[in-house]
Design a protein around this motif. Structure first.
Motif, mmCIF file in Angstrom:
data_model
loop_
_atom_site.group_PDB
_atom_site.id
_atom_site.type_symbol
_atom_site.label_atom_id
_atom_site.label_comp_id
_atom_site.label_asym_id
_atom_site.label_seq_id
_atom_site.Cartn_x
_atom_site.Cartn_y
_atom_site.Cartn_z
ATOM 1 N N TYR A 89 75.972 54.662 79.210
ATOM 2 C CA TYR A 89 75.657 53.229 79.127
ATOM 3 C C TYR A 89 74.611 52.880 78.068
ATOM 4 C CZ TYR A 89 78.446 53.191 83.316
ATOM 5 O OH TYR A 89 79.494 53.343 84.203
ATOM 6 N N THR A 90 74.417 53.760 77.102
ATOM 7 C CA THR A 90 73.647 53.405 75.908
ATOM 8 C C THR A 90 74.540 53.571 74.692
ATOM 9 O OG1 THR A 90 72.814 55.673 75.633
ATOM 10 C CG2 THR A 90 71.444 54.154 76.900
ATOM 11 N N VAL A 107 83.923 47.493 87.709
ATOM 12 C CA VAL A 107 83.325 47.843 88.995
ATOM 13 C C VAL A 107 82.555 49.151 88.889
ATOM 14 C CG1 VAL A 107 83.812 48.444 91.397
ATOM 15 C CG2 VAL A 107 85.070 46.577 90.299
ATOM 16 N N ARG A 108 83.129 50.109 88.178
ATOM 17 C CA ARG A 108 82.469 51.411 88.012
ATOM 18 C C ARG A 108 81.117 51.247 87.332
ATOM 19 N NH1 ARG A 108 84.206 56.818 87.744
ATOM 20 N NH2 ARG A 108 82.352 58.109 87.455
ATOM 21 N N ARG A 109 81.039 50.409 86.300
ATOM 22 C CA ARG A 109 79.769 50.218 85.595
ATOM 23 C C ARG A 109 78.717 49.585 86.511
ATOM 24 N NH1 ARG A 109 80.320 45.822 81.633
ATOM 25 N NH2 ARG A 109 79.206 44.550 83.144
ATOM 26 N N TYR A 110 79.087 48.511 87.197
ATOM 27 C CA TYR A 110 78.144 47.876 88.112
ATOM 28 C C TYR A 110 77.667 48.881 89.165
ATOM 29 C CZ TYR A 110 78.370 42.900 86.774
ATOM 30 O OH TYR A 110 78.228 41.694 86.127
ATOM 31 N N HIS A 111 78.606 49.643 89.717
ATOM 32 C CA HIS A 111 78.266 50.589 90.772
ATOM 33 C C HIS A 111 77.366 51.707 90.243
ATOM 34 C CE1 HIS A 111 79.395 53.843 93.799
ATOM 35 N NE2 HIS A 111 78.789 52.922 94.504
ATOM 36 N N ASP A 112 77.739 52.279 89.113
ATOM 37 C CA ASP A 112 76.950 53.371 88.541
ATOM 38 C C ASP A 112 75.504 52.955 88.318
ATOM 39 O OD1 ASP A 112 79.085 55.095 88.510
ATOM 40 O OD2 ASP A 112 79.433 55.010 86.353
ATOM 41 N N LEU A 113 75.296 51.775 87.736
ATOM 42 C CA LEU A 113 73.939 51.363 87.406
ATOM 43 C C LEU A 113 73.144 50.976 88.651
ATOM 44 C CD1 LEU A 113 74.692 49.427 84.103
ATOM 45 C CD2 LEU A 113 73.517 51.618 84.349
ATOM 46 N N THR A 114 73.845 50.572 89.700
ATOM 47 C CA THR A 114 73.164 50.347 90.971
ATOM 48 C C THR A 114 72.619 51.656 91.530
ATOM 49 O OG1 THR A 114 74.584 48.459 91.476
ATOM 50 C CG2 THR A 114 73.456 49.462 93.323
#
Length: 321
Positions: A35-36, A210-217
């Motif tokens: 995510y960078t 959804v995967r991105r939101y979940h991962d960063l949570t």
């Protein structure tokens, strides 16, 4: 469903122990890898290592995401607008790769505004356009009130700022016991349902999103920080004087709203429209709480028109007349 039954449900899910249930944390190395990008930077502000991106050239445009989100929510806007602006977006405290401020127990608006001001000063940004969604919109207009000399034009995208009912998931996670359980686990299906509820067209919610939101949570500390954010927002949302300072905003303002927003409904837009001295307004049929995600090209073009002209299509609506 009462708290006891919800507690049993959470306990059952926790005992199943599958990865998608969001038990445990994702490593910072793994999240950073995914995510960078080359524009990603980190800057230390009072012990908090803030993740941000600095892209494009031109007048500075600062973008602030909403609650439980990250700077990635603006990807569509950056793609459209970076030929025209130097775009700076950041993961707010308690969110994304920035993560929690371990010295804080509350993420109140005063703290958020002060952190933003220190961040901009550290980047030597004296004045900028400012756009914010939801919680980011709340921070944006409060910043414009406290630092009018530093804000050129203001864009509020489905912004918080007046007393209202909390969205169901935020209200649930802020409750005693349930809030503590949600710090231990955050199932992906719940995150997905939450995003779908925020969209006007749930078919636009992809598994990758959804995967991105979940991962960063699942960044270490973020679940606890989010519960603290939810509880702070719930407390603030009950304050009858919450929006009193909106009338003090001096920057030309564009209000952008999804007509199907169930998180910050249209009656909040009406209150902003009533209280802002001068504002332009655009709403999007069939769109929910996140127009910059659901309708990135059109909403970015509308933002560009406003930032270039100080109005939207016709003369801005005067709220003081």
């Amino acid at each position: 469903m009462n708290i006891f039954r919800l507690g049993l449900l959470f306990s059952f899910i926790w005992l199943t122990g599958c990865a998608s249930m969001g038990i445990g944390s994702r490593s910072m190395d793994e999240l950073t890898q995914h995510y960078t990008n080359q524009q990603s930077r980190f800057v230390n502000i009072d012990g908090l290592n803030i993740h941000y991106r600095d892209e494009g050239q031109g007048p500075v445009l600062v973008l602030l995401h909403g609650v439980a989100s990250s700077l990635h929510t603006w990807d569509g806007w950056v793609e459209q607008l970076q030929p025209h602006y130097r775009i700076i977006r950041l993961d707010l405290p308690g969110h994304g790769l920035t993560g929690p401020d371990l010295a804080r127990k509350r993420y109140d608006i005063g703290y958020m505004v002060k952190t933003l001001d220190t961040f901009l000063s550290r980047l030597n940004i004296e004045k900028a356009h400012l756009a914010g969604n939801s919680l980011g919109g709340y921070i944006s207009w409060k910043y414009a009130v406290q630092h009018p000399q530093r804000v050129d034009k203001l864009i509020l995208v489905d912004a918080a700022g007046y007393p209202q009912d909390m969205p169901f998931i935020m209200n649930l996670a802020s409750l005693p016991v349930i809030g503590e359980m949600s710090q231990l686990m955050m199932p992906r299906f719940m995150v997905g349902n939450n995003i779908k509820a925020a969209y006007g067209d749930s078919d636009k919610v992809s598994s990758q999103l959804v995967r991105r939101y979940h991962d960063l949570t699942l960044r270490q500390g973020n679940r606890k920080a989010l519960v603290q954010v939810f509880r702070t927002m719930k407390e603030q949302s009950r304050n009858p004087q919450l929006g009193d300072e909106v009338k003090q905003v001096k920057a030309p303002t564009l209000l952008m709203w999804g007509e199907e927003d169930n998180w910050v409904p249209l009656d909040v837009l009406a209150q902003f429209r009533r209280d802002l001295p001068v504002a332009s307004v655009v709403t999007y049929e069939g769109v929910g709480h996140l127009p910059m995600e659901e309708l990135p090209v059109q909403s970015a073009r509308d933002a560009h028109i406003f930032l270039q002209t100080g109005q939207f299509f016709s003369m801005p609506v005067s709220m003081g007349n």
